[in-house]
Design an enzyme around this catalytic site. Structure first.
Site, PDB file in Angstrom:
ATOM      1  N   CYS A   1      -0.591   4.126   2.048  1.00 52.29           N
ATOM      2  CA  CYS A   1      -0.470   3.983   3.516  1.00 52.29           C
ATOM      3  C   CYS A   1       0.967   4.222   3.969  1.00 52.29           C
ATOM      4  CB  CYS A   1      -0.860   2.574   3.978  1.00 52.29           C
ATOM      5  SG  CYS A   1      -2.278   1.878   3.167  1.00 52.29           S
ATOM      6  N   ASP A   2       1.938   3.701   3.218  1.00 50.55           N
ATOM      7  CA  ASP A   2       3.306   3.635   3.739  1.00 50.55           C
ATOM      8  C   ASP A   2       4.320   4.530   3.026  1.00 50.55           C
ATOM      9  OD1 ASP A   2       2.414   1.748   5.546  1.00 50.55           O
ATOM     10  OD2 ASP A   2       2.720   0.102   4.140  1.00 50.55           O
TER      11      ASP A   2
ATOM     12  N   CYS B   1       0.823  -1.206   0.000  1.00 48.76           N
ATOM     13  CA  CYS B   1       0.000   0.000   0.000  1.00 48.76           C
ATOM     14  C   CYS B   1       0.862   1.262   0.000  1.00 48.76           C
ATOM     15  CB  CYS B   1      -0.929  -0.006   1.209  1.00 48.76           C
ATOM     16  SG  CYS B   1      -1.953   1.465   1.284  1.00 48.76           S
TER      17      CYS B   1
END
Ligand code: NAP
Length: 327
Positions: free
Chosen positions: A139-140, A136
């Site tokens: 997300c990261d 992701c």
């Protein structure tokens, strides 16, 4: 085991398919219970701007779109719980749906559990998940600001992730197993125009390097067999998805890749169980197509419930008149 509640329809999943189905069933007079999963909202929660969902000329953030759908579903009468279904029993009526020790029952079920990210299957990939290996980018990605990162894959997800990461990382190296991308022309063009996105063709990742955190990848050229290493701080795996159908295996027919088979429109092989979205669609896989199929599944479920309930009523009337007749 504790029995919780009976609903005319239970919807499993809370992505665009599940929430659209919830809006339609609720408005048709069958307020559903949506068991939406710990990770509410599905794959769109992991994306940034969506430019191809009609009605938003300036685009909309994936999480905002899902929050709006949730609000709309709840406003018209859906109840949503953020838990994972752990098992089902479709061999009895009403159908049984389990969340650990809690049991819910339903006359009809709409399955909209979507699909999850695929992994390369390397020991080193597994060991370094959360330490630089991710599926992701949204997300990261921010953890790797100003650093060099790798993206694996050649589809739209890989291009989208690369473009996103190129805004914050020093360089993005896309490693693809062929010499042609699968991604749509516009996404390819956008990625190729970025000066800090580089492509490594005909290559596969053999090992993710690093002890406590990612330090690089060892890759192999599939044409020449030559091996080399690329230094990087993170590896984003973007190689597609697997449908979330494991718990339905004892009951429902699936194709070779595990996607639910629909035998007629959205109907599965069990009367009263319907499928919608990526869990049964391995071709289109778009938010708007998932929402469209969610609406169709709801209309099919409502028709099914209307017949079922009118048959039940007719039976009750018959039993009542027989008991009156026989005193
Ligand atoms: P995808 O289209 O299935 O692409 C997967 C990519 O990963 C392919 O290039 C594939 O290589 C590669 N791959 C698969 N298994 C691999 C392995 N074990 N090792 C190395 N590479 C591997 O999946 P996706 O990119 O997630 O897209 C899924 C759907 O969502 C598509 O319909 C796409 O259009 C849509 N989508 C749209 C957007 C957007 O419009 N913004 C964004 C994301 C996704 P091969 O090409 O050699 O098969």
């Amino acid at each position: 085991m504790s029995f919780k509640v009976h609903s005319p329809v239970v919807i499993i999943g809370s992505g665009p398919a599940g929430l659209t189905a919830a809006i339609y069933t609720a408005r048709a007079g069958y307020p559903p219970l949506v068991i939406g999963g710990f990770e509410f909202g599905g794959q769109l929660m992991l994306t940034t701007y969506i430019e191809n969902f009609p009605g938003f000329p300036d685009g909309i953030l994936g999480p905002d779109l899902m929050q709006n759908m949730r609000k709309q579903a709840e406003k018209v009468g859906a109840t949503i719980i953020d838990q994972n279904v752990t098992a089902v029993d479709f061999s009895t009526r009403p159908f049984r749906i389990f969340v650990d020790e809690d049991m819910y029952t339903a006359d009809a079920v709409i399955i909209a559990t979507g699909a999850s990210a695929k992994w390369l299957g390397l020991e080193s990939e597994n060991r370094l998940k959360g330490r630089g290996v991710s599926s992701c980018a949204v997300c990261d990605g921010a953890f790797f600001k100003g650093q060099d990162v790798v993206v694996v894959g050649g589809g739209d997800s890989a291009m989208e992730d690369s473009i996103y990461l190129s805004n914050m990382c020093r360089s993005v190296t896309v490693i693809h197993r062929r010499d042609k991308l699968r991604a749509s022309a516009i996404m390819q063009k956008r990625a190729m125009e970025r000066p800090n996105i580089h492509f490594v063709w005909n290559s596969v990742v053999q090992e993710v390097l690093g002890d406590k955190k990612v330090s690089g990848v060892r890759i192999r050229n599939v044409i020449t067999g030559e091996e080399s290493t690329i230094s990087c701080s993170a590896v984003f795996v973007a190689i597609g998805h697997t449908p979330n159908t494991e718990i339905f295996k004892p009951y429902l027919e699936m194709n070779d890749n595990g996607y639910l088979k629909v035998v007629k429109e959205t109907r599965t092989n069990i009367d009263g169980v319907f499928a919608a979205g990526d869990v049964s669609d391995h071709i289109y896989r778009q938010a708007i197509t998932a929402a469209g199929i969610g609406a169709r599944a709801a209309l099919d479920a409502v028709r099914y419930l209307e017949v079922l309930h009118s048959e039940k009523k007719a039976q009750e009337v018959l039993v009542k008149s027989l008991s009156e007749e026989t005193g």
